[in-house]
Design a protein around this motif. Sequence first.
Motif, PDB file in Angstrom:
ATOM      1  N   GLU A  36       9.965 -10.784  11.977  1.00 25.36           N
ATOM      2  CA  GLU A  36       9.616  -9.659  11.099  1.00 25.36           C
ATOM      3  C   GLU A  36      10.572  -8.480  11.288  1.00 25.36           C
ATOM      4  N   TYR A  40       6.802  -3.746  18.338  1.00 25.36           N
ATOM      5  CA  TYR A  40       5.860  -2.634  18.287  1.00 25.36           C
ATOM      6  C   TYR A  40       4.871  -2.658  19.445  1.00 25.36           C
ATOM      7  N   HIS A  63       2.272 -11.947  18.715  1.00 34.81           N
ATOM      8  CA  HIS A  63       1.404 -10.825  18.357  1.00 34.81           C
ATOM      9  C   HIS A  63       0.131 -10.921  19.197  1.00 34.81           C
ATOM     10  N   ASP A  75      -2.374 -13.051  14.305  1.00 34.52           N
ATOM     11  CA  ASP A  75      -1.383 -13.069  13.236  1.00 34.52           C
ATOM     12  C   ASP A  75      -0.812 -11.666  13.055  1.00 34.52           C
ATOM     13  N   PHE A  76       0.190 -11.569  12.227  1.00 35.52           N
ATOM     14  CA  PHE A  76       0.813 -10.284  11.926  1.00 35.52           C
ATOM     15  C   PHE A  76       0.474  -9.895  10.493  1.00 35.52           C
ATOM     16  N   PRO A  77      -0.551  -9.047  10.314  1.00 32.56           N
ATOM     17  CA  PRO A  77      -0.936  -8.639   8.961  1.00 32.56           C
ATOM     18  C   PRO A  77      -0.103  -7.475   8.422  1.00 32.56           C
ATOM     19  N   GLY A  78       0.820  -6.976   9.232  1.00 32.05           N
ATOM     20  CA  GLY A  78       1.655  -5.844   8.855  1.00 32.05           C
ATOM     21  C   GLY A  78       1.407  -4.659   9.778  1.00 32.05           C
ATOM     22  N   LEU A  79       2.419  -3.815   9.927  1.00 29.26           N
ATOM     23  CA  LEU A  79       2.315  -2.673  10.842  1.00 29.26           C
ATOM     24  C   LEU A  79       1.213  -1.703  10.437  1.00 29.26           C
ATOM     25  N   GLN A  80       1.096  -1.414   9.151  1.00 31.69           N
ATOM     26  CA  GLN A  80       0.102  -0.456   8.695  1.00 31.69           C
ATOM     27  C   GLN A  80      -1.307  -0.926   9.035  1.00 31.69           C
ATOM     28  N   THR A  81      -1.580  -2.193   8.834  1.00 31.62           N
ATOM     29  CA  THR A  81      -2.895  -2.751   9.139  1.00 31.62           C
ATOM     30  C   THR A  81      -3.173  -2.682  10.637  1.00 31.62           C
TER      31      THR A  81
END
Length: 98
Positions: A36, A40, A63, A75-81
Amino acid sequence: MSDDVTVVRDEIEAYADGTVARVRVLAVPKSTKFPEEVKYSFHYGVAGGENPYIRLDNHHGVHELHLGSRTYEGDFPGLQTLYRAWRAALPFEKRTDW
């Protein structure tokens, strides 16, 4: 830190009760470890403590959710989530700092 790594966000807040909260996001080159292109950590716990109250990170390319001494892969749902989930887990009075 190498030239191809960029600090996107690096903030830390230390509280009077001995806890700290830190958000660190790095843009990294795409690789099998970081497909990705991001590394983080969203951390909250006792300053210098061995186990966080909550931390979401991918330091090892996986993750993970850390709750105390327990670690769960996810899982990686996205940084914002992930950021929103971490912020929601903070004590109410500390959420306004983030």
